[in-house]
Scaffold this motif. Structure first.
Motif, short mmCIF file in Angstrom:
data_model
loop_
_atom_site.label_atom_id
_atom_site.label_comp_id
_atom_site.label_asym_id
_atom_site.label_seq_id
_atom_site.Cartn_x
_atom_site.Cartn_y
_atom_site.Cartn_z
N UNK A 233 -7.40 0.56 5.36
CA UNK A 233 -8.17 -0.17 4.35
C UNK A 233 -8.47 0.63 3.09
N UNK A 234 -8.92 1.89 3.19
CA UNK A 234 -9.19 2.61 1.94
C UNK A 234 -7.98 2.70 1.02
N UNK A 235 -6.80 2.96 1.59
CA UNK A 235 -5.58 3.05 0.77
C UNK A 235 -5.11 1.67 0.34
N UNK A 236 -5.09 0.71 1.27
CA UNK A 236 -4.60 -0.63 0.98
C UNK A 236 -5.44 -1.30 -0.12
N UNK A 237 -6.76 -1.21 -0.02
CA UNK A 237 -7.62 -1.91 -0.96
C UNK A 237 -7.81 -1.15 -2.27
N UNK A 238 -8.03 0.15 -2.18
CA UNK A 238 -8.34 0.92 -3.38
C UNK A 238 -7.08 1.26 -4.17
N UNK A 239 -6.06 1.75 -3.50
CA UNK A 239 -4.85 2.18 -4.22
C UNK A 239 -3.89 1.03 -4.51
N UNK A 240 -3.60 0.19 -3.51
CA UNK A 240 -2.60 -0.86 -3.71
C UNK A 240 -3.16 -2.09 -4.41
N UNK A 241 -4.42 -2.47 -4.08
CA UNK A 241 -4.98 -3.67 -4.71
C UNK A 241 -5.94 -3.35 -5.85
N UNK A 360 -0.24 4.85 11.04
CA UNK A 360 -0.80 4.32 9.79
C UNK A 360 -0.57 5.25 8.60
N UNK A 361 -0.71 6.59 8.72
CA UNK A 361 -0.40 7.44 7.57
C UNK A 361 1.02 7.29 7.05
N UNK A 362 1.94 6.79 7.87
CA UNK A 362 3.30 6.48 7.41
C UNK A 362 3.36 5.09 6.80
N UNK A 363 2.69 4.13 7.44
CA UNK A 363 2.77 2.74 6.98
C UNK A 363 1.99 2.47 5.70
N UNK A 364 0.94 3.25 5.41
CA UNK A 364 0.10 2.90 4.26
C UNK A 364 0.78 3.20 2.91
N UNK A 365 2.00 3.71 2.92
CA UNK A 365 2.67 4.07 1.66
C UNK A 365 2.82 2.88 0.73
N UNK A 366 3.15 1.70 1.26
CA UNK A 366 3.33 0.49 0.45
C UNK A 366 2.85 -0.73 1.22
N UNK A 367 2.53 -1.82 0.53
CA UNK A 367 2.21 -3.07 1.23
C UNK A 367 3.36 -3.57 2.10
N UNK A 368 4.61 -3.31 1.70
CA UNK A 368 5.76 -3.77 2.48
C UNK A 368 5.84 -3.04 3.82
N UNK A 369 5.59 -1.75 3.83
CA UNK A 369 5.64 -1.02 5.11
C UNK A 369 4.51 -1.46 6.04
N UNK A 370 3.35 -1.78 5.48
CA UNK A 370 2.26 -2.31 6.30
C UNK A 370 2.63 -3.67 6.88
N UNK A 371 3.22 -4.53 6.05
CA UNK A 371 3.64 -5.85 6.53
C UNK A 371 4.70 -5.73 7.61
N UNK A 372 5.62 -4.79 7.44
CA UNK A 372 6.65 -4.57 8.45
C UNK A 372 6.03 -4.08 9.75
N UNK A 373 5.02 -3.21 9.64
CA UNK A 373 4.32 -2.74 10.84
C UNK A 373 3.66 -3.89 11.59
N UNK A 374 3.00 -4.80 10.86
CA UNK A 374 2.42 -5.98 11.50
C UNK A 374 3.49 -6.78 12.24
N UNK A 375 4.64 -6.99 11.60
CA UNK A 375 5.72 -7.76 12.21
C UNK A 375 6.27 -7.12 13.46
N UNK A 376 6.41 -5.79 13.45
CA UNK A 376 6.95 -5.09 14.61
C UNK A 376 5.98 -5.17 15.79
N UNK A 377 4.69 -4.96 15.54
CA UNK A 377 3.72 -5.03 16.63
C UNK A 377 3.64 -6.44 17.20
N UNK A 378 3.70 -7.46 16.33
CA UNK A 378 3.69 -8.83 16.82
C UNK A 378 4.92 -9.13 17.67
N UNK A 379 6.08 -8.69 17.23
CA UNK A 379 7.30 -8.93 17.99
C UNK A 379 7.22 -8.28 19.37
#
Length: 397
Positions: A233-241, A360-379
């Motif tokens: 959240x700190x990276x996603x909200x502050x840096x990306x958004x 998460x320190x790998x996934x927080x690089x971009x919104x796309x990597x976070x979205x991909x992480x969500x998709x992989x865990x759901x699958x």
């Protein structure tokens, strides 16, 4: 003394809320803590890992202790221990002391969730248990929304240390409320031995059960698909958004609405839809949300509506499926519900801890990597549930 169902739901939800409060309340303070303690962003992030690693380790014991000594005493002692650990965090003079305080918080923080699930199944079963579980989740859902807002307000008014003082007061209040209002739900004749051989057999029986691994894995993987956004959240909200440290509500309020919506749907489905159909509906919603999240992240720049709405819808589907999945796990071993609840929490929080420290320190690089992480865990969660269904069919032949 007798306790009303609404009061019981409120108390159990508040006890379960210690977990998200211990995580979400101090997220807005990450930059301030790093500056005050001379720590890097990764070192501050590891305070989450310290909390969740010991949380995962200790939840294996909360349920076994509750099966032996009763539900009330384990909750009360754990909440008092959490209060003491929170004060250690409040007076930490280095990042190492903060790591220690967070680790001690983690050792105590899981009792409310683990033992609370066992309490529900002690007093109710079937559709009634699903309704109470849904009600607890609905009230509990408020915690992730208000926690970062409380943390942000305390940070600006009194500094980051006041956040841990608040957590100490909150947990001490819950210890008092449990002592005053929660009846003991496990009779003496139903208590289990803590003899190492008996206990070892219990853990081995549960953790070696393929059905348990698949159902608990389903819960953990689904939850982690959302939880990576909490951890990032700190990276996603502050840096990306581009939001400020006091604007975490833009993520957590929609997420809470999703949890409330899913929990309400689960309560209404109880007794009308089978648990399997309720879970399937939840998965359908999560698949749609995850796909929309991926498409938006791949094709559009980050923005509040497009980046956050799919997360809230995902959580709605997750919350619809979770009560039925949780009860199915507890019913695998009716005589050891506390221990089963511990093992379930261990699987979930263990995965969360690995995510906090490594994924998460790998996934927080971009919104796309976070979205991909969500998709992989759901699958992976969907695959686990499908395999469980196949196992049930094979055993029924």
């Amino acid at each position: 003394m007798p306790v009303s169902m609404p009061l019981l739901a409120g108390l159990l939800a508040a006890l379960a809320a210690i977990g998200p409060f211990a995580i979400d309340t101090y997220l807005p303070a990450f930059p301030a803590m790093g500056e005050a303690l001379g720590a890097s962003r990764i070192e501050v992030q590891q305070t989450l890992t310290a909390y969740m690693a010991t949380y995962a380790m200790m939840v294996l014991w909360h349920g076994a202790l509750a099966d032996r000594f009763g539900r009330r005493s384990v909750i009360i002692i754990s909440m008092l221990g959490f209060a003491a650990a929170s004060m250690l965090c409040a007076f930490a003079t280095s990042i190492e002391w903060l790591w220690l305080g967070r680790a001690l918080q983690g050792m105590c923080g899981g009792a409310g969730m683990v033992v609370g699930r066992a309490v529900i199944r002690d007093v109710l079963d079937g559709a009634q248990a699903q309704r109470l579980m849904s009600r607890v989740m609905m009230i509990f859902a408020i915690a992730p929304a208000i926690a970062p807002m409380i943390g942000g307000a305390l940070l600006h008014v009194a500094g980051w240390r006041s956040i841990f003082v608040f957590l100490a007061l909150f947990s001490a209040g819950l210890a008092w409320a449990t002592w005053r209002m929660l009846p003991e739900t496990l009779p003496e004749h139903a208590r289990q031995s803590l003899h190492p051989v008996s206990l070892g057999r219990g853990y081995l029986q549960v953790m070696s059960s393929v059905a348990f691994v698949l159902l608990a894995g389903t819960l953990a993987l689904n939850f982690n698909g959302f939880f990576i956004y909490v951890l990032a959240a700190p990276t996603f909200l502050i840096e990306h958004l581009g939001l400020g440290s006091s604007e975490f509500h833009w993520l957590f309020v929609p997420v809470v609405l999703g949890v409330i919506g899913g929990s309400m749907l689960s309560g209404k489905a109880a007794g009308k839809l089978s648990p399997g159909r309720t879970i399937a509906l939840g998965f359908g919603i999560m698949v749609i949300a995850s796909a929309a999240n991926l498409v938006h992240a791949a094709t559009m720049p980050p923005n509040l509506v497009g980046s956050i709405l799919p997360i809230a819808v995902f959580v709605l589907g997750m919350s619809l499926a979770m009560p039925s999945l949780s009860l199915m796990v507890l019913d695998l071993f009716p005589a050891r519900r506390g221990l089963v609840s511990s093992c379930q929490s261990f699987v979930q929080v263990g995965l969360n801890a690995v995510s906090a420290g490594l994924i998460v320190p790998v996934l927080w690089a971009t919104p796309l990597t976070l979205a991909a992480g969500m998709g992989v865990f759901l699958a992976l969660g969907l695959a686990s549930f499908v395999l469980w269904g196949l196992l049930v069919r094979v055993r029924a032949r």
